[in-house]
Design a protein around this motif. Structure first.
Motif, PDB file in Angstrom:
ATOM      1  N   UNK A 177      -4.724 -52.924 -38.101  1.00  0.00           N
ATOM      2  CA  UNK A 177      -4.140 -53.626 -36.950  1.00  0.00           C
ATOM      3  C   UNK A 177      -3.001 -52.802 -36.352  1.00  0.00           C
ATOM      4  N   UNK A 178      -2.124 -52.289 -37.227  1.00  0.00           N
ATOM      5  CA  UNK A 178      -1.009 -51.459 -36.760  1.00  0.00           C
ATOM      6  C   UNK A 178      -1.527 -50.207 -36.079  1.00  0.00           C
ATOM      7  N   UNK A 179      -2.551 -49.607 -36.643  1.00  0.00           N
ATOM      8  CA  UNK A 179      -3.149 -48.406 -36.056  1.00  0.00           C
ATOM      9  C   UNK A 179      -3.596 -48.644 -34.618  1.00  0.00           C
ATOM     10  N   UNK A 180      -4.278 -49.746 -34.412  1.00  0.00           N
ATOM     11  CA  UNK A 180      -4.780 -50.061 -33.074  1.00  0.00           C
ATOM     12  C   UNK A 180      -3.644 -50.388 -32.104  1.00  0.00           C
ATOM     13  N   UNK A 181      -2.562 -50.946 -32.621  1.00  0.00           N
ATOM     14  CA  UNK A 181      -1.421 -51.293 -31.763  1.00  0.00           C
ATOM     15  C   UNK A 181      -0.674 -50.057 -31.263  1.00  0.00           C
ATOM     16  N   UNK A 182      -0.531 -49.057 -32.119  1.00  0.00           N
ATOM     17  CA  UNK A 182       0.281 -47.899 -31.740  1.00  0.00           C
ATOM     18  C   UNK A 182      -0.535 -46.771 -31.113  1.00  0.00           C
ATOM     19  N   UNK A 183      -1.839 -46.814 -31.265  1.00  0.00           N
ATOM     20  CA  UNK A 183      -2.660 -45.716 -30.760  1.00  0.00           C
ATOM     21  C   UNK A 183      -2.489 -45.470 -29.261  1.00  0.00           C
ATOM     22  N   UNK A 184      -2.410 -46.520 -28.407  1.00  0.00           N
ATOM     23  CA  UNK A 184      -2.217 -46.259 -26.975  1.00  0.00           C
ATOM     24  C   UNK A 184      -0.940 -45.465 -26.665  1.00  0.00           C
ATOM     25  N   UNK A 185       0.151 -45.743 -27.404  1.00  0.00           N
ATOM     26  CA  UNK A 185       1.392 -45.008 -27.162  1.00  0.00           C
ATOM     27  C   UNK A 185       1.253 -43.551 -27.579  1.00  0.00           C
ATOM     28  N   UNK A 186       0.543 -43.304 -28.663  1.00  0.00           N
ATOM     29  CA  UNK A 186       0.313 -41.920 -29.079  1.00  0.00           C
ATOM     30  C   UNK A 186      -0.580 -41.195 -28.078  1.00  0.00           C
ATOM     31  N   UNK A 187      -1.561 -41.882 -27.555  1.00  0.00           N
ATOM     32  CA  UNK A 187      -2.428 -41.277 -26.545  1.00  0.00           C
ATOM     33  C   UNK A 187      -1.656 -40.977 -25.272  1.00  0.00           C
ATOM     34  N   UNK A 188      -0.666 -41.818 -24.955  1.00  0.00           N
ATOM     35  CA  UNK A 188       0.197 -41.540 -23.797  1.00  0.00           C
ATOM     36  C   UNK A 188       0.981 -40.246 -24.020  1.00  0.00           C
TER      37      UNK A 188
END
Length: 291
Positions: free
Chosen positions: A50-61
């Protein structure tokens, strides 16, 4: 020189500031960036996913920002403990250097350095050079205080084997265009005062000769403005004080004379990296790959 760099992100404003200044680091011949984040979970489970999916968009940014600067960027979202995962990724990806942010004399602001023992583990066991980029600002805004890292370099040495490994990196920086260098050795007040004061002049003469040999090597490589300084005092404090004189980068070995693995957290190099107003490049003993 540093073809493949790992940026340890914590998705903070400090990490954004590091990414924002990466264009300036192209002078270090960086070609590829591995953008790294460690979740900090010992095991992969539903919560970690769940945490992985939450932070992935910010890392992709952040990944997209780096791509816009012209870097080839890969994303590494690791599940485990930061210090362990950094070592693993460095080996698997053949990383040349690890980049972290530091902010002021109060503390490292990077999340990796707010996790207690993690700071000690990373600094005490790193096998690749660590570049601490100086970040200025507060919670309202951060920016990297980094222009051309090769503009004016302070090289601090205790003449140990480890500091000689670091000197090899200084030579590479000179080959890449660094012209203004200060070679500095601090006569350790704690070691000399009380019973070796009468030897100070002799020590200064010997160490000046040592630094002169290094100066000649750098001049042959193209450096044109090289100073030698041998102050008497507390090594970490003398280096930090000298760094106030307009330097862009400090280069030094990450452990030196008198090093013991379990007390590295109090070493000169740790204190300088933690408290310096400028960026610091720490080179460990085990790492000598320059290409």
């Amino acid at each position: 020189m540093f073809k493949r760099v790992l940026i340890a992100s914590d998705l903070s404003h400090v990490s954004d500031a590091i990414i924002g200044c990466m264009d300036n680091l192209k002078t270090l011949e960086i070609k590829e960036v591995v953008l790294f984040y460690a979740l900090g979970f010992k095991e992969k489970d539903e919560v970690s996913e769940i945490v992985r999916q939450q932070i992935k968009p910010d890392l992709e940014r952040q990944q997209e920002l780096l791509k816009k600067e012209g870097f080839n960027v890969t994303l590494e979202l690791a599940n485990g403990i930061p210090s362990e995962e950094i070592k693993r990724i460095c080996k698997e990806k053949n990383i040349s250097i690890v980049v972290l942010g530091s902010h002021g004399s109060s503390a490292f602001t990077h999340q990796l350095f707010r996790l207690g023992g993690v700071a000690s583990e990373i600094l005490n066991s790193h096998e690749k050079p660590l570049l601490f980029l100086r970040i200025k600002g507060d919670e309202s805004g951060f920016q990297a205080a980094t222009g051309n890292l090769k503009e004016k370099i302070l090289f601090a040495t205790d003449f140990s084997d480890i500091s000689m490994y670091a000197f090899e990196y200084l030579e590479e920086l000179v080959k890449d265009g660094a012209k203004n260098i200060t070679l500095m050795h601090v006569q350790d007040k704690g070691r000399i005062s009380g019973h070796l004061d009468h030897k100070l002049e002799e020590f200064n003469h010997i160490d000046n000769e040592r630094l002169m040999l290094r100066k000649e090597r750098l001049e042959r490589l193209g450096a044109t403005n090289i100073e030698i300084k041998i102050p008497f005092g507390i090594p970490a404090q003398e280096i930090i004080n000298e760094a106030h004189q307009g330097y862009s980068l400090i280069v030094m070995g990450s452990q030196g004379r008198g090093y013991f693995a379990n007390v590295f957290i109090g070493s000169v190099s740790y204190k300088v990296a933690r408290n310096s107003d400028v960026s610091v490049l720490l080179v460990p003993e085990k790492f000598r790959e320059l290409n």
